[in-house]
Motif scaffolding. Structure first.
Motif, PDB file in Angstrom:
ATOM      1  N   ASP A   1       0.745  -1.179   0.015  1.00 21.20           N
ATOM      2  CA  ASP A   1       0.021  -0.129  -0.022  1.00 21.20           C
ATOM      3  C   ASP A   1       0.756   1.241   0.001  1.00 21.20           C
ATOM      4  O   ASP A   1       0.548   2.205  -0.708  1.00 21.20           O
ATOM      5  N   VAL A   2       1.833   1.251   0.997  1.00 22.46           N
ATOM      6  CA  VAL A   2       2.783   2.145   0.768  1.00 22.46           C
ATOM      7  C   VAL A   2       3.575   2.644  -0.344  1.00 22.46           C
ATOM      8  O   VAL A   2       3.594   3.694  -0.740  1.00 22.46           O
ATOM      9  N   MET A   3       4.046   1.520  -0.836  1.00 24.53           N
ATOM     10  CA  MET A   3       4.836   1.554  -2.134  1.00 24.53           C
ATOM     11  C   MET A   3       3.980   2.275  -3.185  1.00 24.53           C
ATOM     12  O   MET A   3       4.172   2.881  -4.062  1.00 24.53           O
ATOM     13  N   ASP A   4       2.570   1.744  -3.369  1.00 24.89           N
ATOM     14  CA  ASP A   4       1.735   2.162  -4.422  1.00 24.89           C
ATOM     15  C   ASP A   4       1.687   3.547  -4.156  1.00 24.89           C
ATOM     16  O   ASP A   4       1.303   4.211  -5.248  1.00 24.89           O
ATOM     17  N   ALA A   5       1.276   4.054  -3.107  1.00 24.70           N
ATOM     18  CA  ALA A   5       1.100   5.385  -2.746  1.00 24.70           C
ATOM     19  C   ALA A   5       2.348   6.407  -3.132  1.00 24.70           C
ATOM     20  O   ALA A   5       2.036   7.321  -3.670  1.00 24.70           O
ATOM     21  N   TYR A   6       3.545   5.748  -2.821  1.00 27.93           N
ATOM     22  CA  TYR A   6       4.650   6.426  -3.343  1.00 27.93           C
ATOM     23  C   TYR A   6       4.753   6.704  -4.755  1.00 27.93           C
ATOM     24  O   TYR A   6       5.139   7.730  -5.017  1.00 27.93           O
ATOM     25  N   ARG A   7       4.834   5.432  -5.336  1.00 35.11           N
ATOM     26  CA  ARG A   7       4.915   5.356  -6.812  1.00 35.11           C
ATOM     27  C   ARG A   7       4.041   6.352  -7.479  1.00 35.11           C
ATOM     28  O   ARG A   7       3.880   6.958  -8.685  1.00 35.11           O
ATOM     29  N   ALA A   8       2.719   6.487  -7.087  1.00 29.82           N
ATOM     30  CA  ALA A   8       1.539   7.333  -7.350  1.00 29.82           C
ATOM     31  C   ALA A   8       1.863   8.651  -7.175  1.00 29.82           C
ATOM     32  O   ALA A   8       1.011   9.550  -7.667  1.00 29.82           O
ATOM     33  N   GLY A   9       2.651   9.219  -6.222  1.00 29.38           N
ATOM     34  CA  GLY A   9       2.723  10.526  -5.926  1.00 29.38           C
ATOM     35  C   GLY A   9       1.608  10.824  -4.634  1.00 29.38           C
ATOM     36  O   GLY A   9       1.724  12.067  -4.285  1.00 29.38           O
ATOM     37  N   ASN A  10       0.971   9.896  -4.087  1.00 29.54           N
ATOM     38  CA  ASN A  10      -0.019  10.217  -3.222  1.00 29.54           C
ATOM     39  C   ASN A  10       0.438  10.228  -1.747  1.00 29.54           C
ATOM     40  O   ASN A  10      -0.037  10.643  -0.919  1.00 29.54           O
ATOM     41  N   LEU A  11       1.718   9.699  -1.496  1.00 35.98           N
ATOM     42  CA  LEU A  11       2.234   9.499  -0.104  1.00 35.98           C
ATOM     43  C   LEU A  11       2.485  10.846   0.331  1.00 35.98           C
ATOM     44  O   LEU A  11       2.207  11.139   1.603  1.00 35.98           O
ATOM     45  N   THR A  12       3.083  11.769  -0.205  1.00 30.61           N
ATOM     46  CA  THR A  12       3.469  13.163   0.227  1.00 30.61           C
ATOM     47  C   THR A  12       2.715  14.208  -0.064  1.00 30.61           C
ATOM     48  O   THR A  12       2.523  15.384   0.411  1.00 30.61           O
ATOM     49  N   THR A  13       1.507  14.025  -1.002  1.00 31.40           N
ATOM     50  CA  THR A  13       0.558  14.739  -1.399  1.00 31.40           C
ATOM     51  C   THR A  13      -0.227  15.198  -0.218  1.00 31.40           C
ATOM     52  O   THR A  13      -0.711  14.255   0.428  1.00 31.40           O
TER      53      THR A  13
END
Length: 131
Positions: free
Chosen positions: A92-104
């Motif tokens: 989940d974390v890696m997917d969010a990071y790759r999509a640019g959503n982790l830090t948004t």
């Protein structure tokens, strides 16, 4: 004090590592999820640029480490727990990071987490992942 540099094979994206600088600090959760190996030395990774043009790099905050050590992008597990309400997997974390959503920001539909670039030698691999 700086730890011995780990091989790139030991510190890899999608795995857990410990922040060696925080192991003795009982108030901190020193476990991070490795997001990315930057392939760049910490003395070339800009943290911020002042209005007058002066740049500050990762090695300024990690002065006991070799400035040529590779930078590793990571996020602290405790931050992930809070942002994901305790319900997450490394995938989940890696997917969010790759999509640019982790830090948004949350206001923009992301998780609003802060990531950190740390020297490879500052991290101790503990492995593990759900992938």
């Amino acid at each position: 004090m700086a730890t011995q540099q780990k091989s790139e094979a030991e510190i890899e994206a999608g795995k857990f590592a410990r922040d060696a600088d925080q192991i003795d600090d009982e108030d901190e959760d020193e476990v991070v999820i490795v997001l990315e190996q930057t392939g760049r030395p910490i003395d070339e990774i800009v943290v911020y640029r002042e209005p007058n043009g002066v740049v500050h790099t990762v090695d300024e905050w990690n002065d006991e480490y070799d400035p040529s050590d590779e930078g590793i992008e990571a996020v602290y597990r405790s931050s992930v727990d809070a942002a994901f309400d305790g319900e997450w997997t490394v995938s989940d974390v890696m997917d969010a990071y790759r999509a640019g959503n982790l830090t948004t920001s949350r206001a923009e539909g992301g998780y609003g987490l802060k990531t950190y670039t740390l020297p490879t030698a500052r991290l101790v691999s503990i492995g593990g992942s759900d992938a």
